[in-house]
Design a protein around this motif. Sequence first.
Motif, PDB file in Angstrom:
ATOM      1  N   GLN A   1      -4.242 -42.954   3.344  1.00 40.74           N
ATOM      2  CA  GLN A   1      -3.813 -44.120   2.511  1.00 40.74           C
ATOM      3  C   GLN A   1      -2.812 -44.936   3.018  1.00 40.74           C
ATOM      4  O   GLN A   1      -2.679 -46.013   2.948  1.00 40.74           O
ATOM      5  CB  GLN A   1      -3.514 -43.523   1.023  1.00 40.74           C
ATOM      6  CG  GLN A   1      -3.053 -44.713   0.374  1.00 40.74           C
ATOM      7  CD  GLN A   1      -2.835 -44.315  -1.243  1.00 40.74           C
ATOM      8  OE1 GLN A   1      -3.527 -43.181  -1.697  1.00 40.74           O
ATOM      9  NE2 GLN A   1      -2.066 -44.737  -1.975  1.00 40.74           N
ATOM     10  N   TYR A   2      -1.997 -44.256   3.822  1.00 38.97           N
ATOM     11  CA  TYR A   2      -0.806 -45.123   4.412  1.00 38.97           C
ATOM     12  C   TYR A   2      -0.720 -44.867   5.793  1.00 38.97           C
ATOM     13  O   TYR A   2       0.417 -45.217   6.390  1.00 38.97           O
ATOM     14  CB  TYR A   2       0.490 -43.973   3.578  1.00 38.97           C
ATOM     15  CG  TYR A   2       0.683 -44.462   2.375  1.00 38.97           C
ATOM     16  CD1 TYR A   2       1.026 -45.500   1.711  1.00 38.97           C
ATOM     17  CD2 TYR A   2       0.561 -43.331   1.350  1.00 38.97           C
ATOM     18  CE1 TYR A   2       1.168 -45.886   0.439  1.00 38.97           C
ATOM     19  CE2 TYR A   2       0.680 -43.400  -0.038  1.00 38.97           C
ATOM     20  CZ  TYR A   2       0.942 -44.745  -0.474  1.00 38.97           C
ATOM     21  OH  TYR A   2       0.909 -44.941  -1.855  1.00 38.97           O
ATOM     22  N   ARG A   3      -1.355 -44.583   6.648  1.00 40.60           N
ATOM     23  CA  ARG A   3      -1.078 -44.598   8.168  1.00 40.60           C
ATOM     24  C   ARG A   3      -0.912 -46.001   8.459  1.00 40.60           C
ATOM     25  O   ARG A   3      -1.716 -46.993   7.818  1.00 40.60           O
ATOM     26  CB  ARG A   3      -2.544 -43.875   8.796  1.00 40.60           C
ATOM     27  CG  ARG A   3      -3.827 -44.625   8.666  1.00 40.60           C
ATOM     28  CD  ARG A   3      -4.745 -44.165   9.505  1.00 40.60           C
ATOM     29  NE  ARG A   3      -6.287 -44.935   9.080  1.00 40.60           N
ATOM     30  CZ  ARG A   3      -7.303 -44.573   9.571  1.00 40.60           C
ATOM     31  NH1 ARG A   3      -7.285 -43.698  10.639  1.00 40.60           N
ATOM     32  NH2 ARG A   3      -8.207 -45.107   9.382  1.00 40.60           N
ATOM     33  N   PHE A   4       0.000 -46.083   9.317  1.00 42.77           N
ATOM     34  CA  PHE A   4       0.442 -47.499   9.819  1.00 42.77           C
ATOM     35  C   PHE A   4       1.215 -48.125   9.094  1.00 42.77           C
ATOM     36  O   PHE A   4       1.148 -49.595   9.192  1.00 42.77           O
ATOM     37  CB  PHE A   4      -0.783 -48.047  10.716  1.00 42.77           C
ATOM     38  CG  PHE A   4      -1.505 -47.181  11.785  1.00 42.77           C
ATOM     39  CD1 PHE A   4      -0.764 -46.505  12.452  1.00 42.77           C
ATOM     40  CD2 PHE A   4      -2.878 -46.978  11.493  1.00 42.77           C
ATOM     41  CE1 PHE A   4      -1.631 -45.818  13.693  1.00 42.77           C
ATOM     42  CE2 PHE A   4      -3.469 -46.153  12.308  1.00 42.77           C
ATOM     43  CZ  PHE A   4      -2.835 -45.562  13.320  1.00 42.77           C
ATOM     44  N   SER A   5       1.477 -47.780   7.762  1.00 33.17           N
ATOM     45  CA  SER A   5       2.241 -48.599   6.750  1.00 33.17           C
ATOM     46  C   SER A   5       3.648 -48.005   6.725  1.00 33.17           C
ATOM     47  O   SER A   5       3.704 -47.187   7.482  1.00 33.17           O
ATOM     48  CB  SER A   5       1.434 -48.336   5.320  1.00 33.17           C
ATOM     49  OG  SER A   5       0.224 -48.844   5.485  1.00 33.17           O
ATOM     50  N   LEU A   6       4.492 -48.735   5.783  1.00 34.51           N
ATOM     51  CA  LEU A   6       5.649 -48.221   5.518  1.00 34.51           C
ATOM     52  C   LEU A   6       5.584 -47.664   3.976  1.00 34.51           C
ATOM     53  O   LEU A   6       5.631 -48.428   3.136  1.00 34.51           O
ATOM     54  CB  LEU A   6       6.604 -49.177   5.833  1.00 34.51           C
ATOM     55  CG  LEU A   6       7.280 -49.310   7.079  1.00 34.51           C
ATOM     56  CD1 LEU A   6       8.439 -50.685   7.275  1.00 34.51           C
ATOM     57  CD2 LEU A   6       8.023 -48.045   7.654  1.00 34.51           C
ATOM     58  N   VAL A   7       5.867 -46.479   3.919  1.00 33.07           N
ATOM     59  CA  VAL A   7       5.974 -45.852   2.557  1.00 33.07           C
ATOM     60  C   VAL A   7       7.317 -45.921   1.879  1.00 33.07           C
ATOM     61  O   VAL A   7       8.183 -45.418   2.288  1.00 33.07           O
ATOM     62  CB  VAL A   7       5.371 -44.439   2.430  1.00 33.07           C
ATOM     63  CG1 VAL A   7       4.979 -44.089   0.882  1.00 33.07           C
ATOM     64  CG2 VAL A   7       4.024 -44.317   3.204  1.00 33.07           C
TER      65      VAL A   7
END
Length: 565
Positions: free
Chosen positions: A534-540
């Motif tokens: 769900q969050y790869r390469f994103s900023l959580v």
Amino acid sequence: MGRKRHFPARLPVRPASGKGGIYINDPLSILKDLEEKYVTFYRQGRYADAEAVAERALDIARQTLGPGHLYTITFQNNIACLNRIRQDKAGTAIQPAERSTGKATLSLWLAAVLLVLTLIIPVTWSVFPFFSQSGPVSAAPALNPGEGDALPFYRVRAVFYPREKTIAGEEEVTFECAGPKNEILFNLYFNRYRDVGLDSSEIRQYAFQRGKDRGYISIQRVLHNGTPVPFKAEGEVLQILPPEGVFPPGKQNITIDFELKIPYIADRSGGNERGIWLGNWLPTLNVDGRPSPPTEIGDPFVNLSSTYEVLFTVPREYSLVLSNVQKIREEGNQQVYHGIVERVRDLPIFLNRSYKEAVITLGDVQIHYYFYSPSSRVQTVLETAKRALAYFQDNVGEYPWQQLNIVENDMYLEGMEYSTMVLVSTRALQNNPAGTVFHEVAHQWFYNIIGSDQINAPYMDEGLVQFFTAYALNGQEPRFHGDVYGLDKSVDEFNTWSRYQNVHYRNGQKLFENLYVVMGRDKFLQAIREYYRQYRFSLVSPLEFKHFFAEKTGDEGLLPAGRRN
């Protein structure tokens, strides 16, 4: 500081030689026009006209900017490319150049063609999809930017000058603005090395033991869509202002000319007579409009996942170590490297002069270890790195790059993680090589792939990495610890590393042990795999993190309050 190598602004430039030289008031503008003419002729197949333009530009660049300037090197490469095309058309055999992966070959003339396009098409890169997709010019990473992906795209041209300990460069950044902006901010993290207010820190006192050596990044010029714009570089922030009104929403193109002074110190960026290691050295887009706190505790750096195309020139006695980048040519006493590195938080580089190297593979991934000391523990380091890669690929998600570089150095910290590169100190190799290597490799997934707020919520990556190091490497059985306190503290609220680690490392580990015990092994690992997808390469954000795991456990009280969206 010795001779400076940089892109001059709109100032008169005298000829490099007093005899037979030329005087041009603004050589950069003229060279930019010639570059555009070259592109036009090259696209039309008018190679003789293109060569005439390139030769004229090369003459101007050499005499006004000098032999080592990026424009000089650019037009030298352009002329060499045209010569190879002419040879190929005449039927001259060209020796193939090996790809960095060793799996395929690339004819030298094609590499040169792609290099020229790389150099001379700074604004319209999206017209040529092979720049941002898997192409023959470099080994392809496992994942590419998807359709509609608005990740920033950086094109970097740089030259390293060892005598002055400087890097002169030009960085072009293409990105999207969701709405109008009255300013665009970039991080200048490297100016931390000129901040005398941090000299009393634990790191600085150790790093300066062989003498104080400041580092900095100096901004020479900023362009927006090819037009010079006003800017202000102060501390760790570069503020770029619109010439009038606001920056409109949509695609933006910013070009930054800079000079970097490298500090030869024992820090996470530094160097010695054997090599130079640099992280967070380039200007990067600011995530939320707020500068990082002036502290050397923790990792107060937050970057977007981005794609970088690199053209880097180094002296022959050095080699550039950077995942997915290969040497494409030699000229005189210089070597030129080119490649595309996709979906990374930073562009860490290692300039290797006299290190030893050992390599091990896991599937398609190469693990390179660069070392120098009697305490290098080669077998332990490589086997632990391979074990960590295998574990996280099996239990979290795939490693999206084809190379992992591990570099021994003499810094104060035991280890430091960057996308595709891990630093390990000689002290850690003496005391805890397996634990340090496993911890830093785990960070490839937690922060470098799954981004998080390292300033306000370091437990999101440090606590999870500590958990997996204890659980997967050391076989420690998780247990329930009850309430966990202190995770709402940001890095600037700590005055020592030990206090910071007690909270975000150790209490962070306890938080994930609590989640493991409440959820059970299978559901916990399943949640981690879903977290990756769900969050790869994103900023959580901390709030997103809390909502994600509260939904999995059904108990929001187990998790710290999210401080920041």
